[in-house]
Write an enzyme that holds these catalytic residues in place. Structure first.
Site, PDB file in Angstrom:
ATOM      1  N   GLY A  63      -3.627  -0.910   1.406  1.00  0.00           N
ATOM      2  CA  GLY A  63      -3.440   0.541   1.373  1.00  0.00           C
ATOM      3  C   GLY A  63      -4.572   1.306   0.717  1.00  0.00           C
ATOM      4  O   GLY A  63      -4.341   2.316   0.070  1.00  0.00           O
ATOM      5  N   THR A  64      -5.801   0.808   0.900  1.00  0.00           N
ATOM      6  CA  THR A  64      -6.933   1.551   0.356  1.00  0.00           C
ATOM      7  C   THR A  64      -7.994   1.735   1.435  1.00  0.00           C
ATOM      8  O   THR A  64      -8.252   0.826   2.209  1.00  0.00           O
ATOM      9  CB  THR A  64      -7.531   0.875  -0.910  1.00  0.00           C
ATOM     10  OG1 THR A  64      -8.759   1.533  -1.238  1.00  0.00           O
ATOM     11  CG2 THR A  64      -7.772  -0.603  -0.739  1.00  0.00           C
ATOM     12  N   ASP A 121       0.178   6.385 -10.210  1.00  0.00           N
ATOM     13  CA  ASP A 121       1.586   6.795 -10.170  1.00  0.00           C
ATOM     14  C   ASP A 121       2.540   5.924 -10.992  1.00  0.00           C
ATOM     15  O   ASP A 121       3.698   6.301 -11.196  1.00  0.00           O
ATOM     16  CB  ASP A 121       2.067   6.885  -8.712  1.00  0.00           C
ATOM     17  CG  ASP A 121       1.878   5.589  -7.923  1.00  0.00           C
ATOM     18  OD1 ASP A 121       2.007   4.503  -8.508  1.00  0.00           O
ATOM     19  OD2 ASP A 121       1.604   5.676  -6.705  1.00  0.00           O
ATOM     20  N   ASN A 158      -3.231  -2.784   6.091  1.00  0.00           N
ATOM     21  CA  ASN A 158      -3.488  -1.357   6.327  1.00  0.00           C
ATOM     22  C   ASN A 158      -3.194  -1.069   7.795  1.00  0.00           C
ATOM     23  O   ASN A 158      -3.592  -1.842   8.648  1.00  0.00           O
ATOM     24  CB  ASN A 158      -4.969  -1.050   6.016  1.00  0.00           C
ATOM     25  CG  ASN A 158      -5.235   0.421   5.786  1.00  0.00           C
ATOM     26  OD1 ASN A 158      -4.786   1.266   6.557  1.00  0.00           O
ATOM     27  ND2 ASN A 158      -5.955   0.737   4.727  1.00  0.00           N
ATOM     28  N   PRO A 159      -2.524   0.021   8.110  1.00  0.00           N
ATOM     29  CA  PRO A 159      -2.291   0.327   9.526  1.00  0.00           C
ATOM     30  C   PRO A 159      -3.588   0.690  10.255  1.00  0.00           C
ATOM     31  O   PRO A 159      -3.638   0.636  11.482  1.00  0.00           O
ATOM     32  CB  PRO A 159      -1.346   1.536   9.512  1.00  0.00           C
ATOM     33  CG  PRO A 159      -1.031   1.819   8.102  1.00  0.00           C
ATOM     34  CD  PRO A 159      -1.896   0.999   7.209  1.00  0.00           C
ATOM     35  N   GLU A 160      -4.611   1.063   9.484  1.00  0.00           N
ATOM     36  CA  GLU A 160      -5.873   1.487  10.119  1.00  0.00           C
ATOM     37  C   GLU A 160      -7.034   0.596   9.682  1.00  0.00           C
ATOM     38  O   GLU A 160      -6.943  -0.070   8.662  1.00  0.00           O
ATOM     39  CB  GLU A 160      -6.180   2.931   9.723  1.00  0.00           C
ATOM     40  CG  GLU A 160      -5.209   3.915  10.352  1.00  0.00           C
ATOM     41  CD  GLU A 160      -5.432   5.334   9.869  1.00  0.00           C
ATOM     42  OE1 GLU A 160      -6.587   5.676   9.564  1.00  0.00           O
ATOM     43  OE2 GLU A 160      -4.434   6.071   9.785  1.00  0.00           O
ATOM     44  N   HIS A 178      -7.826   3.362 -12.467  1.00  0.00           N
ATOM     45  CA  HIS A 178      -8.067   4.807 -12.480  1.00  0.00           C
ATOM     46  C   HIS A 178      -7.136   5.542 -13.445  1.00  0.00           C
ATOM     47  O   HIS A 178      -6.962   6.749 -13.338  1.00  0.00           O
ATOM     48  CB  HIS A 178      -7.931   5.382 -11.061  1.00  0.00           C
ATOM     49  CG  HIS A 178      -9.042   4.953 -10.141  1.00  0.00           C
ATOM     50  ND1 HIS A 178      -9.057   5.246  -8.796  1.00  0.00           N
ATOM     51  CD2 HIS A 178     -10.184   4.265 -10.380  1.00  0.00           C
ATOM     52  CE1 HIS A 178     -10.169   4.746  -8.252  1.00  0.00           C
ATOM     53  NE2 HIS A 178     -10.857   4.136  -9.190  1.00  0.00           N
ATOM     54  N   ALA A 191       2.443  -1.315   4.503  1.00  0.00           N
ATOM     55  CA  ALA A 191       2.659  -2.318   3.455  1.00  0.00           C
ATOM     56  C   ALA A 191       4.150  -2.598   3.234  1.00  0.00           C
ATOM     57  O   ALA A 191       4.528  -3.732   2.941  1.00  0.00           O
ATOM     58  CB  ALA A 191       2.019  -1.831   2.151  1.00  0.00           C
TER      59      ALA A 191
HETATM   60  P1  NAD Z   1      -7.058   6.887   0.388  1.00  0.00           P
HETATM   61  O1  NAD Z   1      -6.151   8.054   0.463  1.00  0.00           O
HETATM   62  O2  NAD Z   1      -8.512   7.093   0.493  1.00  0.00           O
HETATM   63  O3  NAD Z   1      -6.654   5.847   1.542  1.00  0.00           O
HETATM   64  C1  NAD Z   1      -5.333   5.457   1.786  1.00  0.00           C
HETATM   65  C2  NAD Z   1      -5.339   4.266   2.724  1.00  0.00           C
HETATM   66  O4  NAD Z   1      -3.992   3.825   2.869  1.00  0.00           O
HETATM   67  C3  NAD Z   1      -5.874   4.569   4.129  1.00  0.00           C
HETATM   68  O5  NAD Z   1      -6.798   3.552   4.509  1.00  0.00           O
HETATM   69  C4  NAD Z   1      -4.608   4.519   5.001  1.00  0.00           C
HETATM   70  O6  NAD Z   1      -4.866   4.031   6.314  1.00  0.00           O
HETATM   71  C5  NAD Z   1      -3.750   3.531   4.219  1.00  0.00           C
HETATM   72  N1  NAD Z   1      -2.313   3.655   4.432  1.00  0.00           N
HETATM   73  C6  NAD Z   1      -1.583   4.767   4.740  1.00  0.00           C
HETATM   74  N2  NAD Z   1      -0.275   4.448   4.809  1.00  0.00           N
HETATM   75  C7  NAD Z   1      -0.175   3.137   4.517  1.00  0.00           C
HETATM   76  C8  NAD Z   1       0.924   2.228   4.419  1.00  0.00           C
HETATM   77  N3  NAD Z   1       2.189   2.622   4.629  1.00  0.00           N
HETATM   78  N4  NAD Z   1       0.673   0.931   4.112  1.00  0.00           N
HETATM   79  C9  NAD Z   1      -0.608   0.497   3.907  1.00  0.00           C
HETATM   80  N5  NAD Z   1      -1.678   1.311   3.983  1.00  0.00           N
HETATM   81  C10 NAD Z   1      -1.461   2.612   4.286  1.00  0.00           C
HETATM   82  O7  NAD Z   1      -6.662   6.132  -0.957  1.00  0.00           O
HETATM   83  P2  NAD Z   1      -7.466   5.148  -1.925  1.00  0.00           P
HETATM   84  O8  NAD Z   1      -8.279   4.182  -1.135  1.00  0.00           O
HETATM   85  O9  NAD Z   1      -6.479   4.665  -2.919  1.00  0.00           O
HETATM   86  O10 NAD Z   1      -8.570   6.041  -2.700  1.00  0.00           O
HETATM   87  C11 NAD Z   1      -8.445   7.360  -3.049  1.00  0.00           C
HETATM   88  C12 NAD Z   1      -8.225   7.685  -4.518  1.00  0.00           C
HETATM   89  O11 NAD Z   1      -7.041   8.443  -4.522  1.00  0.00           O
HETATM   90  C13 NAD Z   1      -7.957   6.598  -5.520  1.00  0.00           C
HETATM   91  O12 NAD Z   1      -8.870   6.777  -6.552  1.00  0.00           O
HETATM   92  C14 NAD Z   1      -6.545   6.855  -6.069  1.00  0.00           C
HETATM   93  O13 NAD Z   1      -6.571   6.812  -7.482  1.00  0.00           O
HETATM   94  C15 NAD Z   1      -6.244   8.252  -5.677  1.00  0.00           C
HETATM   95  N6  NAD Z   1      -4.853   8.560  -5.289  1.00  0.00           N
HETATM   96  C16 NAD Z   1      -3.796   7.918  -5.869  1.00  0.00           C
HETATM   97  C17 NAD Z   1      -2.489   8.198  -5.463  1.00  0.00           C
HETATM   98  C18 NAD Z   1      -1.338   7.480  -6.138  1.00  0.00           C
HETATM   99  O14 NAD Z   1      -1.405   7.164  -7.315  1.00  0.00           O
HETATM  100  N7  NAD Z   1      -0.248   7.193  -5.423  1.00  0.00           N
HETATM  101  C19 NAD Z   1      -2.254   9.130  -4.459  1.00  0.00           C
HETATM  102  C20 NAD Z   1      -3.364   9.786  -3.887  1.00  0.00           C
HETATM  103  C21 NAD Z   1      -4.659   9.490  -4.315  1.00  0.00           C
END
Ligand code: NAD
Length: 255
Positions: free
Chosen positions: A194-195, A111, A220-222, A126, A238
């Protein structure tokens, strides 16, 4: 209300010669950008990411895939970096400009919000949704105008344009991955923020940092598959946890 912080964590960050941060979709959730799990709602609810974010999907149906990415581009364009992105930019400035030490921000996000928040040493593992690649010539350039005039969009050379992001089944860019590995092998503190730590090879970098002796922190909240490995788990969003942490770590101005 602040989160309880272990003084040993604060000391570890202050002592670190090199800090590596890995971020995922969760850090942008509070900016209004859905994570992967939340993303496929509305007209996309019958798809799964692997039906859209793959080279095979693009070959089969470039119109649908490019419409989906264009909708994401339009959504991201309306969003601003949040307090979590900003805290990381502040921490980087303190670590590098004020103290002459190392700070590397690895992100899986496409993003562009870290750069917009002022982070400088950003490694986009990515790719980015703002660059698109001509499938005929391989040339890439930035496309900021939304929406595209047609789907699938065409380049100036008449080839189909695809987003310059890494799809499932594709290799990560070699230079970025080598930088990430090098920094993980030599960092003192590694943050995973946040991953879900499920998308490889990015998910494996925390293991590399840990095996190389880094102290590790999860925000991470989870819980995630690496929650048991890390030295500190900070459970919370975060956008709340990181500003509190950075405020504790940095000395008050004027001292
Ligand atoms: P994911 O969607 O698999 O996981 C998101 C994680 O963030 C979860 O563990 C969740 O509990 C946590 N989370 C949710 N809200 C949060 C907060 N406020 N603060 C901290 N943590 C929080 O995402 P990922 O691990 O990045 O992997 C998925 C793929 O999705 C990546 O390859 C990424 O490139 C892509 N992606 C990117 C975007 C973006 O650029 N913003 C959006 C969606 C997906």
């Amino acid at each position: 209300m602040g989160i309880q912080l272990d003084p040993e964590l604060v000391d570890a960050i202050r002592a670190a010669e090199s800090v590596v941060v890995m971020t995922g979709a969760g850090i942008s959730a509070e900016s209004g950008i859905p994570t992967f799990r939340d993303e496929l709602t509305g007209m996309w609810e019958n798809y799964d990411p692997e039906q859209l974010a793959t080279p095979q999907a693009f070959e089969r149906d470039p119109e649908t895939v490019s419409r989906w990415y264009d909708q994401r581009r339009a959504n991201i364009a309306k969003c601003e970096p949040n307090a979590g992105h900003q805290a990381l930019a502040t921490l980087e400035r303190w670590q590098t400009k004020d103290r002459g030490r190392r700070f590397t921000l690895l992100t899986q996000n496409i993003d562009g919000l870290h750069r917009r928040a002022g982070s400088a040493n950003v490694v986009e593992l990515h790719g980015t949704i703002w660059r698109w690649r001509c499938t005929k010539t391989g040339r890439e350039r930035e496309y900021r105008h939304i929406p595209f005039p047609s789907y699938p969009p065409l380049s100036e050379d008449g080839g189909l344009l695809r987003p310059a992001v890494v799809w499932f089944g594709e290799m990560l860019p070699e230079r970025e991955m080598m930088t990430a590995q090098r920094e993980c092998e030599s960092c003192d503190v590694y943050f995973s923020i946040g991953t879900s730590t499920q998308v490889f090879p990015a998910a494996g970098l925390i293991q590399l940092a840990h095996a190389s002796g880094a102290r590790t922190v999860e925000v991470n909240p989870e819980t995630t598959p690496v929650s048991n490995l890390v030295d500190w788990s900070l459970r919370g969003p975060a956008g709340t946890v990181l500003p509190g942490l950075v405020e504790r770590v940095m000395p008050p101005t004027g001292t």
